[in-house]
Design a protein around this motif. Structure first.
Motif, PDB file in Angstrom:
ATOM      1  N   PHE A  31       0.844  -1.190   0.000  1.00 57.64           N
ATOM      2  CA  PHE A  31       0.000   0.000   0.000  1.00 57.64           C
ATOM      3  C   PHE A  31       0.880   1.241   0.000  1.00 57.64           C
ATOM      4  CE2 PHE A  31      -2.401  -3.357   2.106  1.00 57.64           C
ATOM      5  CZ  PHE A  31      -3.585  -3.327   1.401  1.00 57.64           C
ATOM      6  N   PHE A  32       0.395   2.260  -0.705  1.00 56.11           N
ATOM      7  CA  PHE A  32       1.139   3.525  -0.768  1.00 56.11           C
ATOM      8  C   PHE A  32       0.167   4.649  -0.431  1.00 56.11           C
ATOM      9  CE2 PHE A  32       2.720   7.340  -2.813  1.00 56.11           C
ATOM     10  CZ  PHE A  32       4.054   7.321  -2.451  1.00 56.11           C
ATOM     11  N   VAL A  72       3.530  -4.003 -16.969  1.00 53.63           N
ATOM     12  CA  VAL A  72       4.409  -2.984 -17.538  1.00 53.63           C
ATOM     13  C   VAL A  72       5.633  -2.854 -16.633  1.00 53.63           C
ATOM     14  CG1 VAL A  72       4.663  -0.522 -18.055  1.00 53.63           C
ATOM     15  CG2 VAL A  72       2.550  -1.712 -18.659  1.00 53.63           C
ATOM     16  N   THR A  73       6.811  -2.825 -17.243  1.00 54.36           N
ATOM     17  CA  THR A  73       8.058  -2.701 -16.482  1.00 54.36           C
ATOM     18  C   THR A  73       8.690  -1.339 -16.746  1.00 54.36           C
ATOM     19  OG1 THR A  73       8.456  -5.090 -16.585  1.00 54.36           O
ATOM     20  CG2 THR A  73      10.346  -3.678 -16.065  1.00 54.36           C
ATOM     21  N   VAL A  74       9.036  -0.659 -15.673  1.00 53.02           N
ATOM     22  CA  VAL A  74       9.716   0.634 -15.766  1.00 53.02           C
ATOM     23  C   VAL A  74      11.129   0.461 -15.220  1.00 53.02           C
ATOM     24  CG1 VAL A  74       9.706   3.068 -15.118  1.00 53.02           C
ATOM     25  CG2 VAL A  74       7.535   1.864 -15.466  1.00 53.02           C
ATOM     26  N   THR A  75      12.111   0.638 -16.099  1.00 54.88           N
ATOM     27  CA  THR A  75      13.520   0.581 -15.688  1.00 54.88           C
ATOM     28  C   THR A  75      14.054   2.006 -15.669  1.00 54.88           C
ATOM     29  OG1 THR A  75      13.747  -1.576 -16.771  1.00 54.88           O
ATOM     30  CG2 THR A  75      15.776  -0.428 -16.156  1.00 54.88           C
ATOM     31  N   LEU A  86       6.137   6.045  -8.954  1.00 59.09           N
ATOM     32  CA  LEU A  86       6.132   4.646  -9.392  1.00 59.09           C
ATOM     33  C   LEU A  86       5.539   3.732  -8.319  1.00 59.09           C
ATOM     34  CD1 LEU A  86       9.590   4.412 -11.196  1.00 59.09           C
ATOM     35  CD2 LEU A  86       7.336   4.152 -12.234  1.00 59.09           C
ATOM     36  N   ARG A  87       5.830   4.023  -7.066  1.00 55.51           N
ATOM     37  CA  ARG A  87       5.249   3.219  -5.980  1.00 55.51           C
ATOM     38  C   ARG A  87       3.722   3.323  -6.006  1.00 55.51           C
ATOM     39  NH1 ARG A  87       8.862   1.280  -2.338  1.00 55.51           N
ATOM     40  NH2 ARG A  87      10.945   2.213  -2.339  1.00 55.51           N
ATOM     41  N   GLU A  88       3.230   4.534  -6.239  1.00 59.72           N
ATOM     42  CA  GLU A  88       1.781   4.709  -6.279  1.00 59.72           C
ATOM     43  C   GLU A  88       1.184   4.026  -7.504  1.00 59.72           C
ATOM     44  OE1 GLU A  88      -1.513   8.156  -5.315  1.00 59.72           O
ATOM     45  OE2 GLU A  88       0.604   8.689  -5.523  1.00 59.72           O
ATOM     46  N   TYR A  89       1.881   4.094  -8.638  1.00 59.76           N
ATOM     47  CA  TYR A  89       1.414   3.390  -9.842  1.00 59.76           C
ATOM     48  C   TYR A  89       1.344   1.882  -9.583  1.00 59.76           C
ATOM     49  CZ  TYR A  89       1.568   7.291 -13.183  1.00 59.76           C
ATOM     50  OH  TYR A  89       1.322   8.439 -13.868  1.00 59.76           O
ATOM     51  N   ALA A  90       2.362   1.333  -8.922  1.00 61.02           N
ATOM     52  CA  ALA A  90       2.380  -0.097  -8.641  1.00 61.02           C
ATOM     53  C   ALA A  90       1.214  -0.494  -7.750  1.00 61.02           C
ATOM     54  CB  ALA A  90       3.711  -0.466  -7.982  1.00 61.02           C
ATOM     55  N   PHE A  96       8.842  -1.875 -11.258  1.00 63.28           N
ATOM     56  CA  PHE A  96       9.921  -0.927 -11.534  1.00 63.28           C
ATOM     57  C   PHE A  96      11.193  -1.313 -10.798  1.00 63.28           C
ATOM     58  CE2 PHE A  96       7.762   0.658  -7.788  1.00 63.28           C
ATOM     59  CZ  PHE A  96       8.787   1.092  -6.965  1.00 63.28           C
ATOM     60  N   GLU A  97      12.295  -0.845 -11.357  1.00 63.87           N
ATOM     61  CA  GLU A  97      13.600  -0.994 -10.709  1.00 63.87           C
ATOM     62  C   GLU A  97      14.446   0.232 -11.024  1.00 63.87           C
ATOM     63  OE1 GLU A  97      16.280  -3.925 -12.167  1.00 63.87           O
ATOM     64  OE2 GLU A  97      15.520  -3.827 -14.234  1.00 63.87           O
ATOM     65  N   PHE A  98      15.342   0.580 -10.111  1.00 68.01           N
ATOM     66  CA  PHE A  98      16.235   1.712 -10.300  1.00 68.01           C
ATOM     67  C   PHE A  98      17.668   1.204 -10.454  1.00 68.01           C
ATOM     68  CE2 PHE A  98      12.650   4.083  -8.871  1.00 68.01           C
ATOM     69  CZ  PHE A  98      12.832   5.372  -9.347  1.00 68.01           C
TER      70      PHE A  98
END
Length: 500
Positions: free
Chosen positions: A27-28, A56-59, A81-85, A94-96
């Motif tokens: 949860f965000f 969908v993957t966000v790099t 991105l946390r909220e999108y997830a 996502f990953e950074f």
């Protein structure tokens, strides 16, 4: 006994913290106290996330330990991105990656289209240039889109949401841009073309042929030549059968060589009149205006200076219509008034008007660049220069939408020095509203408004200064009084014989 209570309290606190940590992965939550809800996801974003059928993957490729203004971009992007997830139910992953950690990671970022920027950073009391990566790759299956630079001032939600929509949509809708009648080429509206191509396939439309109804919208921008009877008939058929049309035309022009203003004759003006939309063959002047460069004598020399030019009205006040929502200012070179006549069954909605201090000048006229303007030169009130017309244009039982602007130069990249981003956004917003029902139109200008402090009233600015100065002091004093009172109560309690 007291010791057992302390142990139990510590265990409870530890358990609560552990539970919150576990919940934070799924949860965000954050509270948005900004005036325009900059950190609250729009309904358009929520709808797109809910419609995702594949992950969908966000790099994200971000350099760490950058100056504060750039680190904020990293923090905002990660929170978004946390909220999108969370909102997507795990459909956005996502990953950074920090490309500066190794040459291999730098090469990986470059191969994915993320190029480094050279920014100034302070290290050990000296300014050094640093290679910084601040971009992201969004992918779903074989589809991929790139955000090459996450701008600290840019519309972050719009960039990320449109990229997700772009890789997840099966087939883009098409829009048409009319060519062949002296309209500007695609290279002259490059910013508009690039923004529209994110969500649409763009096709050239020749009005000598029937306009395909599959086009969600058609743009007719500043035709220099007459359209012709066949072309107007094809426009009629497209509009009467449910098509949506955006028209931006010039009915007057100003020549800086002769300093004369004149009328432009074009059959599209008569065609609009047959639809009940009259674009006048006159100039609108506005006390709220843009500037032009003019030569003035300073002693023995001629120097270039910026002079306010009322023939270039500048709109800074906007209503609530989606086409103009979030815009700051737009300048219109040589614009004409728009009025509605004829069929009252059509819904006419002004979306752009000049200021309370306006004027109308009929042709022919002389362009007075050096004139000292006064309030008496602007005797009329607001004039409509952009309007939406909705309804059944051909009595076919099908409703259509049309947007008309009384100037055809405002979105052209090379037209009369226009470089304001809002000029381009206005036309893109118009096409979006005509053709797209996702609501992404509201995100393009979200969070990028300009609010200069000079716009504050003096009394309000003074109040804010005193609040900023006194509030921290008051808070410190209140905290001190509270702690002093609490310590006094503790001392009195300990002095009581029954304390033990």
């Amino acid at each position: 006994m007291i010791m057992n209570k302390k142990v139990i309290s510590l265990l409870l606190i530890g358990g609560i913290l552990l539970l919150l940590n576990l919940l934070s992965r799924d949860f965000f939550l954050r509270f948005d106290l900004t005036q325009d809800k900059s950190y609250t996801l729009s309904q358009a974003t929520k709808d797109i996330l809910n419609e995702l059928e594949e992950p969908v993957t966000v790099t994200a490729y971000f350099t760490k330990d950058l100056p504060q203004q750039y680190n904020k971009s990293l923090s905002d992007f990660e929170n978004l991105l946390r909220e999108y997830a969370t909102r997507s139910g795990g459909m956005v992953n996502f990953e950074f990656i920090n490309p500066n950690e190794s040459p291999e990671k730098e090469q990986e970022a470059a191969q994915n289209g993320i190029q480094p920027l050279l920014i100034n950073a302070r290290e050990k009391d000296q300014v050094v240039q640093k290679r910084a990566f601040m971009g992201a790759v969004i992918s779903q299956g074989d589809q991929q889109d790139i955000i090459p630079f996450v701008s600290p001032q840019g519309p972050l939600e719009y960039s990320l949401t449109t990229s997700i929509k772009k890789v997840s949509v099966a087939a883009k809708p098409t829009i048409g841009i009319v060519q062949g009648n002296g309209e500007p080429g695609f290279d002259q509206i490059a910013q508009v073309y690039q923004a529209l191509s994110i969500l649409y396939d763009i096709e050239s439309v020749n009005l000598s042929d029937p306009v395909p109804q599959r086009h969600k919208a058609v743009l007719l921008l500043n035709p220099k030549d007459s359209i012709g009877q066949i072309g107007l008939l094809n426009l009629n058929n497209y509009l009467d059968n449910g098509g949506n049309l955006a028209v931006a035309i010039n009915t007057v022009e100003g020549d800086f060589q002769t300093m004369q203003g004149s009328t432009i004759e074009n059959d599209i003006t008569s065609w609009l009149g047959s639809k009940g939309v009259d674009v006048g063959s006159s100039f609108i002047l506005d006390a709220n205006c843009a500037t032009v460069t003019a030569q003035q004598r300073k002693g023995f020399f001629m120097v270039n200076t910026q002079i306010e030019f009322p023939y270039y009205p500048r709109v800074t006040s906007f209503g609530e219509h989606p086409v103009v929502g979030g815009l700051d200012q737009i300048s219109f070179p040589f614009v004409s008034p728009i009025t509605m006549s004829g069929d009252s069954s059509l819904n006419f909605i002004p979306i752009l008007t000049t200021s309370e201090r306006s004027a109308i000048k009929n042709v022919p006229l002389f362009l007075e660049v050096q004139k000292q303007w006064t309030s008496a030169d602007f005797p009329v009130g607001p004039q409509t220069i952009g309007a939406v017309v909705e309804g059944d244009f051909g009595n076919t039982g099908v409703n259509s939408k049309m947007i008309v602007f009384g100037d055809g130069d405002f979105p052209i990249s090379e037209g009369r020095g226009q470089g304001n981003a809002d000029n381009f956004s206005l036309l893109v917003n118009a096409i979006d509203w005509l053709s797209d029902d996702t609501g992404l139109i509201s995100l393009r200008t979200k969070g990028v408004s300009s609010r200069p402090i000079d716009d504050f009233e003096e009394a309000k600015a003074t109040t804010l200064k005193w609040i900023n100065f006194l509030l921290p002091l008051v808070l410190v004093i209140l905290i001190g009084l509270f702690r002093n009172q609490r310590n006094r109560q503790l001392r009195n309690k300990r002095m009581n014989e029954s304390y033990l």
